[in-house]
Design a protein around this motif. Structure first.
Motif, PDB file in Angstrom:
ATOM      1  N   PRO A  88       0.804  -1.224   0.000  1.00 25.06           N
ATOM      2  CA  PRO A  88       0.000   0.000   0.000  1.00 25.06           C
ATOM      3  C   PRO A  88       0.841   1.281   0.000  1.00 25.06           C
ATOM      4  O   PRO A  88       0.381   2.321  -0.443  1.00 25.06           O
ATOM      5  CB  PRO A  88      -0.830  -0.116   1.278  1.00 25.06           C
ATOM      6  CG  PRO A  88      -0.188  -1.161   2.100  1.00 25.06           C
ATOM      7  CD  PRO A  88       0.608  -2.030   1.191  1.00 25.06           C
ATOM      8  N   THR A  89       2.073   1.185   0.452  1.00 19.37           N
ATOM      9  CA  THR A  89       2.929   2.366   0.518  1.00 19.37           C
ATOM     10  C   THR A  89       3.663   2.628  -0.788  1.00 19.37           C
ATOM     11  O   THR A  89       3.632   3.729  -1.323  1.00 19.37           O
ATOM     12  CB  THR A  89       3.961   2.215   1.655  1.00 19.37           C
ATOM     13  OG1 THR A  89       3.265   1.945   2.869  1.00 19.37           O
ATOM     14  CG2 THR A  89       4.801   3.468   1.798  1.00 19.37           C
ATOM     15  N   THR A  90       4.312   1.570  -1.320  1.00 22.57           N
ATOM     16  CA  THR A  90       5.144   1.759  -2.509  1.00 22.57           C
ATOM     17  C   THR A  90       4.442   1.422  -3.813  1.00 22.57           C
ATOM     18  O   THR A  90       4.854   1.856  -4.876  1.00 22.57           O
ATOM     19  CB  THR A  90       6.410   0.884  -2.426  1.00 22.57           C
ATOM     20  OG1 THR A  90       6.019  -0.504  -2.495  1.00 22.57           O
ATOM     21  CG2 THR A  90       7.191   1.150  -1.151  1.00 22.57           C
ATOM     22  N   GLY A  91       3.387   0.587  -3.722  1.00 26.47           N
ATOM     23  CA  GLY A  91       2.704   0.145  -4.932  1.00 26.47           C
ATOM     24  C   GLY A  91       3.412  -1.009  -5.607  1.00 26.47           C
ATOM     25  O   GLY A  91       2.961  -1.536  -6.609  1.00 26.47           O
ATOM     26  N   GLY A  92       4.549  -1.431  -5.048  1.00 26.02           N
ATOM     27  CA  GLY A  92       5.324  -2.519  -5.626  1.00 26.02           C
ATOM     28  C   GLY A  92       4.964  -3.869  -5.022  1.00 26.02           C
ATOM     29  O   GLY A  92       4.211  -3.960  -4.053  1.00 26.02           O
ATOM     30  N   ILE A  93       5.515  -4.915  -5.622  1.00 24.60           N
ATOM     31  CA  ILE A  93       5.346  -6.272  -5.097  1.00 24.60           C
ATOM     32  C   ILE A  93       6.582  -6.552  -4.247  1.00 24.60           C
ATOM     33  O   ILE A  93       7.686  -6.673  -4.757  1.00 24.60           O
ATOM     34  CB  ILE A  93       5.218  -7.298  -6.243  1.00 24.60           C
ATOM     35  CG1 ILE A  93       4.068  -6.944  -7.171  1.00 24.60           C
ATOM     36  CG2 ILE A  93       5.075  -8.707  -5.678  1.00 24.60           C
ATOM     37  CD1 ILE A  93       2.691  -6.932  -6.529  1.00 24.60           C
ATOM     38  N   ASN A  94       6.380  -6.622  -2.923  1.00 24.56           N
ATOM     39  CA  ASN A  94       7.495  -6.818  -1.989  1.00 24.56           C
ATOM     40  C   ASN A  94       6.980  -7.447  -0.707  1.00 24.56           C
ATOM     41  O   ASN A  94       5.888  -8.003  -0.684  1.00 24.56           O
ATOM     42  CB  ASN A  94       8.207  -5.482  -1.734  1.00 24.56           C
ATOM     43  CG  ASN A  94       7.248  -4.422  -1.218  1.00 24.56           C
ATOM     44  OD1 ASN A  94       6.342  -4.708  -0.450  1.00 24.56           O
ATOM     45  ND2 ASN A  94       7.437  -3.183  -1.648  1.00 24.56           N
ATOM     46  N   SER A  95       7.733  -7.367   0.369  1.00 28.35           N
ATOM     47  CA  SER A  95       7.354  -8.022   1.618  1.00 28.35           C
ATOM     48  C   SER A  95       6.094  -7.438   2.239  1.00 28.35           C
ATOM     49  O   SER A  95       5.509  -8.051   3.132  1.00 28.35           O
ATOM     50  CB  SER A  95       8.512  -7.977   2.619  1.00 28.35           C
ATOM     51  OG  SER A  95       8.894  -6.637   2.855  1.00 28.35           O
TER      52      SER A  95
END
Length: 139
Positions: A101-108
Motif C-alpha cells: 500500500p505504501t510503494t505500490g510494488g510487489i514486496n514483503s
C-alpha cells in the motif's frame, strides 16, 4: 514471406500463412473448446484488436503486439501480463497479489491470501547472512 522462402527454399508456397483472419478463426475455436469444457477464457486475440493502436490508414493494427504475426513484441508481452493479472483478479481473487500500500510494488508488504508463505521475501534477505532469513525466527 522472407522467412518462409529462406527456411523452406523451393517448397515455400509464397503465400502469407500468418494472417489476422486465420488467427481470429483459431482464437474462436479455442474459445469454443474452453466454453464447452466450462473453463475460463482469456481472449487475447479480441483484446489485442480492441487495444491496438491505429495504423496510418485509421484501421486497428495488431503489428504493435506481434513482431511477426505470431511472436509477442514488448508491448504484446505487456498486454498479456496485464490481461493475466485482470483475469486472475476476476476468477481467482484469492491468488491475486495485492501490491504494497505504501510503494505500490510487489514486496514483503504485499498480500496474497491464497498462497501460504514458505520463505522470506527477497527484500528480507541480508546478502551477507542469507541463512538467517530462512531460520524459523527470521522468516
Amino acid at each position: 514471406l522472407r522467412y518462409q522462402k529462406d527456411h523452406y527454399k523451393e517448397k515455400a508456397t509464397g503465400k502469407l500463412e500468418r494472417t489476422l483472419e486465420l488467427s481470429g478463426k483459431y482464437a474462436e475455436g479455442a474459445k469454443e473448446v474452453a466454453n464447452e469444457m466450462g473453463l475460463p477464457v482469456l481472449d487475447l486475440w479480441t483484446k489485442m484488436q480492441q487495444h491496438a493502436p491505429s495504423s496510418s490508414t485509421g484501421k486497428s493494427s495488431w503489428r504493435d503486439f506481434l513482431s511477426d504475426g505470431l511472436h509477442l513484441s514488448a508491448s504484446g508481452n505487456k498486454i498479456v501480463g496485464e490481461s493475466l493479472i485482470e483475469i486472475i483478479d476476476q476468477i481467482l481473487p484469492e491468488l491475486s497479489v495485492k501490491p504494497c500500500p505504501t510503494t505500490g510494488g510487489i514486496n514483503s508488504s504485499s498480500v496474497c491470501v491464497g498462497v501460504k508463505r514458505i520463505g522470506p521475501w527477497h527484500d528480507e534477505i541480508d546478502h551477507k547472512k542469507p541463512k538467517k532469513a530462512f531460520d524459523a525466527e527470521g522468516a
